[in-house]
Scaffold this active site. Sequence first.
Site, PDB file in Angstrom:
ATOM      1  N   GLY A  11      66.331  42.911  36.370  1.00 28.35           N
ATOM      2  CA  GLY A  11      67.739  43.389  36.576  1.00 28.35           C
ATOM      3  C   GLY A  11      68.107  43.741  37.960  1.00 28.35           C
ATOM      4  CG  MET A  89      64.694  33.969  32.000  1.00 30.34           C
ATOM      5  SD  MET A  89      65.451  33.195  33.487  1.00 30.34           S
ATOM      6  CE  MET A  89      63.976  32.677  34.261  1.00 30.34           C
ATOM      7  CG  HIS A 108      68.046  28.361  39.484  1.00 27.87           C
ATOM      8  ND1 HIS A 108      67.383  28.593  38.562  1.00 27.87           N
ATOM      9  CD2 HIS A 108      67.354  27.392  40.322  1.00 27.87           C
ATOM     10  CE1 HIS A 108      66.086  28.005  38.637  1.00 27.87           C
ATOM     11  NE2 HIS A 108      66.205  27.115  39.652  1.00 27.87           N
TER      12      HIS A 108
END
Length: 200
Positions: A11, A89, A108
Amino acid sequence: MSIAVFASGSGSNFQTLVERSRMEDWPEPVSLLICDKPGAKVLERAEKLGVPSASFAPKEYPGKADYERDVLHLLRLHRIKWIVLAGYMRLIGPVLLEAYAGRIVNIHPSLLPAFPGKDAIRQAYEYPVKVSGVTVHFVDEGMDTGPIIAQVPVAITEDDTLESFAEKIHQAEHSLYPDVVYQLITGKIRPPVPLSASEK
Ligand code: GAR
């Protein structure tokens, strides 16, 4: 209207987004965290930051559509306009893609289309390439596909270890992602599909 961040792990991007949104007083704040991994560190960060969070266990649902319908219900309760994936994910399915067409973005840790999927930082380091980087893109049904919004390169130097290279990637993410999300919510970046009148 506001932003929900979806995350599965540590996070750090979530935290940076919350901090920047508060520091710069964004018109649409980060007001919800959706986590699909009960116990993930991101949930602790949300608590410390005072951001409401919801933890889901998708395996307990008969299918992705049922899981996403529950998530969608919560998003509507919180009047969420934008979904920002930050280390989430899991592929987004038709329920959320249809409800949030053009309003879901992802980050990404590679220069897509190179090294999609899991462990992109390690994949680039071990290949080895000289330059990798970070990509922010609109989300479609694929794995790390969808129209690219922004990319920044990050070099792998002779003396980089996997850890030092990963650290450079994360720094690039923490700088790029809040910039892009801010431009999105303020209309400087246009979604690739028309938004319906109620969503504008
Ligand atoms: C980030 O590096 C993000 O780019 C990556 O997960 C990490 C989450 O870190 N996402 C993907 O690989 C998506 N395919 P964080 O939990 O510290 O923000």
